[in-house]
Design an enzyme around this catalytic site. Structure first.
Site, short mmCIF file in Angstrom:
data_model
loop_
_atom_site.label_atom_id
_atom_site.label_comp_id
_atom_site.label_asym_id
_atom_site.label_seq_id
_atom_site.Cartn_x
_atom_site.Cartn_y
_atom_site.Cartn_z
N GLU A 1 0.97 -1.13 -0.01
CA GLU A 1 -0.11 0.15 0.04
C GLU A 1 0.75 1.42 0.08
O GLU A 1 0.25 2.20 -0.33
CB GLU A 1 -0.85 -0.20 1.20
CG GLU A 1 -2.01 -0.83 1.21
CD GLU A 1 -3.07 -1.11 -0.06
OE1 GLU A 1 -3.56 0.15 0.11
OE2 GLU A 1 -3.21 -1.52 -0.73
N SER B 1 -38.52 -33.84 45.18
CA SER B 1 -38.28 -33.70 46.78
C SER B 1 -37.48 -32.64 47.13
O SER B 1 -37.47 -32.75 48.28
CB SER B 1 -37.94 -35.14 47.07
OG SER B 1 -38.63 -36.04 47.03
#
Length: 699
Positions: free
Chosen positions: A77, A331
């Site tokens: 770039e 339970s």
């Protein structure tokens, strides 16, 4: 001449350029699309995507980016990046004016100029290419950036802000999505492909590979394998980011307003709980069980230390959170009934309760409770009844209290049951209500804290409030930690035994659809649920074989190197040596609330009367026959049950716990109505006329 004109244009446009932010401001303003959750020590444990429009991960420092990528980006770039001051004038001079300013190619755009466009939307390139004004503005802003920022800061900000492909913004999203690794691990070929995508983010795999090969050739590197790399990378779809994903269900409970959220979870404990759950479910292979959940709370603070919502890959419904899903309690509600009965001084741990066959009226019909081993024990102490989880005694205790009192206590403990007491009836004593593991575990945490309740502290600390009497709660804790008390059902060497103090209770819902094991030590409360998210029944998997081994393993892990200590005896609790009538249980030292002590215990007639509930006779479907050889006064049918009003075939025939009725042939319907005008139970029976010699038949 052209260069002078260019300089003049830039100078004229300088006043229009926007203010340049500092590097610190840009970094602070970075908003990832994914929130990172940390455990209590700062270790990452989960990521959650909150922005579906873009994939942008946490900011990556330049030191954590592969040198191969840095080299490839600069080479591709902006080769003079480290020499120019924002604008590469030599590149401008070598390019035609139209190419530099008016075409869609980057031309002489430097990395700094590109960053200027990323920081200022007005300078970004619209469809069709940038305008001359935008290009000039970029040049000015780039010059300002170069004068105020370091080169390393420019490159770091660029790599974190630039779009690579599709929704992928920043080097972290690119590397983790396409290559399955962190930016620090990118090799030369992966770096070249990333650089190629900057110029052609929408290119197909072959085009991107060809351009990546050009970047490699500039470095005199081999291109072999680049085409395969590109095709493989482009086939991947963005999913969960890298790193441990330990708490997806817990993340749903949090407010994710910041990029990083510190939680109360313990990563080490969370990993252990996940592994233990999955390992044990694998051991139950073939018993039709695939789901489970684990919750660990800090007793004092209410902090969530572990939250495992499912078994993950073992489940067909891994997204369902077993911690907050409501299931039948089995339970596990019994300790709260006994605690309330102790508190109201209806019974003591030494009181004798009748464990014999009984009928219970419920909203869905007549229920005949049985114990886990399908046997009945006769008269047993309340300590044994609770410890061994016997069903009929629990229903008798619930009948003493009444459904309204039981429901009120449960809701005070955070269960938020949606129905009325009449809806649940006496079956509430056996877990006939749907509860969540979160509510159930936190209610047991209130037992660990002496009857003081506070919501789980997920977002912020919660204010505690006393719900149950500390002394009565201590009696419950003493029973739940008594291995001898549960021996009749579970044996002396079960998965409920731990090296130090622990009070624990199991539960199994109807048809073995849900297993529970909830218990607490001096510091932690641990809850485990095992079952199927679909509600399908398991095959011969009970609370002690399904959930308890996981609970035991987690408790042992929590107290590795430290023994849990028993709680101190609170005020209002005294000890006494007791003997139980008939030698039902050996003499022992027992604990009582002050004022309830007694050395010898035997069944109480008053208690027996109190323990009647529903219609005990006749049973639904009974068949009676009138014997012609016996006088009518000798052939009476006795209606028996709890105190109420008897209604036969729609007509009131009497009140009380027992009523004698002279039968007549036909099919009859008998109802028992309570003092609140609510129907307690309804049965149907038949009386046959003369000619049938059998005096009483039952089917």
């Amino acid at each position: 001449m052209k260069a002078a004109a260019l300089l003049l244009a830039i100078g004229l446009s300088a006043g229009a350029a926007h203010a340049v932010p500092s590097f610190a401001e840009v970094k602070a303003g970075h908003k990832p699309s994914d929130v990172t959750l940390l455990d209590r020590t700062g270790m990452p444990i989960q990521t959650v995507r909150v922005d579906k429009t873009v994939r942008r991960l946490p900011w990556v420092p330049l030191t954590d980016i592969s040198p191969a990528l840095l080299h490839a980006i600069v080479l591709s770039e902006d080769q003079r990046f480290y020499q120019h001051s924002g604008v590469d004038w030599s590149a401008v001079a070598q390019s035609a004016w139209a190419n530099v300013w008016n075409t869609r190619t980057r031309g002489a755009s430097t990395l700094t100029m590109q960053l200027a466009g990323l920081l200022d939307e007005d300078l970004a390139r619209p469809t069709g290419g940038r305008s001359v004004t935008q290009k000039l503005g970029q040049a000015v802003t780039a010059s300002r950036l170069e004068s105020r920022w370091k080169k390393s800061e420019i490159l770091e900000a660029y790599l974190n802000r630039v779009a690579f492909r599709g929704e992928l913004v920043g080097v972290a999203a690119l590397s983790q999505t396409l290559f399955g690794k962190h930016p620090s691990g990118l090799d030369a070929q992966e770096a070249a492909l990333a650089a190629a995508l900057l110029r052609s983010p929408n290119a197909d795999a072959d085009t991107a590979a060809r351009r990546a090969c050009g970047v490699l050739q500039q470095q005199k590197l081999d291109c072999a394998g680049v085409v395969a790399l590109a095709h493989g990378a482009f086939r991947k779809r963005g999913g969960m980011v890298l790193g441990e994903q330990l708490a997806p269900h817990f993340a749903r409970q949090l407010t994710l307003g910041q990029p990083v959220v510190r939680t109360t979870l313990d990563a080490r404990l969370q990993r252990f709980a996940i592994a233990t759950l999955r390992r044990h479910l694998a051991e139950l292979n073939g018993r039709n069980v695939e789901d489970g959940a684990v919750l660990v709370l800090d007793n004092k603070t209410g902090d969530v230390l572990a939250w495992v919502g499912s078994s993950g890959a073992l489940s067909d419904a891994a997204q369902v959170d077993g911690v907050v899903s409501r299931r039948q309690a089995g339970s596990t509600l019994k300790p709260f009934l006994y605690g309330l009965a102790f508190e109201r001084r209806l019974i003591t741990p030494a009181s004798l309760l009748d464990d014999s066959p009984a009928q219970i009226a419920t909203t869905s019909g007549l229920y005949l409770p049985q114990n886990y081993d399908k046997t009945f024990k006769g008269w047993v102490s309340a300590r044994t009844a609770l410890g061994a989880s016997l069903n009929v005694p629990a229903v008798r205790v619930g009948a003493m209290l009444g459904p309204e009192a039981v429901l009120s206590r449960l809701n005070a403990l955070g269960f938020a049951l949606p129905e009325s007491a009449g809806f649940y009836g006496h079956a509430l004593a056996l877990g006939g209500a749907d509860v969540s593991l979160l509510a159930l575990t936190n209610a047991y945490r209130s037992l660990a804290n002496g009857g003081v309740y506070a919501p789980v502290a997920i977002a912020s600390p919660a204010t505690p409030r006393p719900i149950a009497d500390p002394a009565a709660t201590y009696l419950v804790t003493d029973i739940l930690s008594d291995n001898a008390a549960r021996a009749q059902t579970f044996g002396l060497d079960s998965a409920l035994v731990t090296p130090g103090f622990a009070a624990v209770k199991t539960g199994t819902s109807k048809d073995m659809r849900d297993n529970w094991c909830i218990g607490y030590t001096d510091r932690y409360t641990v809850g485990v649920w095992v079952g199927n998210a679909s509600g399908e029944a398991m095959h011969q998997v009970s609370g002690v074989s399904g959930a308890a081994p996981i609970w035991q393993a987690v408790v042992r892990h929590l107290h590795d190197g430290r023994v849990s200590k028993r709680p101190a005896v609170p005020k209002g609790v005294v000890g006494e040596r007791v003997q139980l009538a008939g030698g039902a249980e050996p003499p022992r030292d027992e604990v009582f609330l002050v004022g309830t002590t007694q050395t010898r215990w035997q069944p109480s007639g008053q208690m027996q009367a109190r323990q009647r509930y529903g219609i005990t006779s006749p049973r639904d479907g009974s068949l009676f026959a009138i014997d012609p050889d016996m006088p009518p006064r000798a052939q009476r049918i006795h209606f028996e049950g709890e105190h109420g009003t008897w209604v036969l075939d729609g007509k009131r025939v009497g009140e009380g716990p027992r009523l004698s009725w002279s039968p007549w042939p036909g099919r009859h319907e008998l109802a028992l109505v309570g003092r609140d005008s609510r129907e307690i139970q309804r049965v149907r029976f038949e009386v046959r006329g003369a000619g049938v010699k059998t005096a009483h038949l039952s089917r």
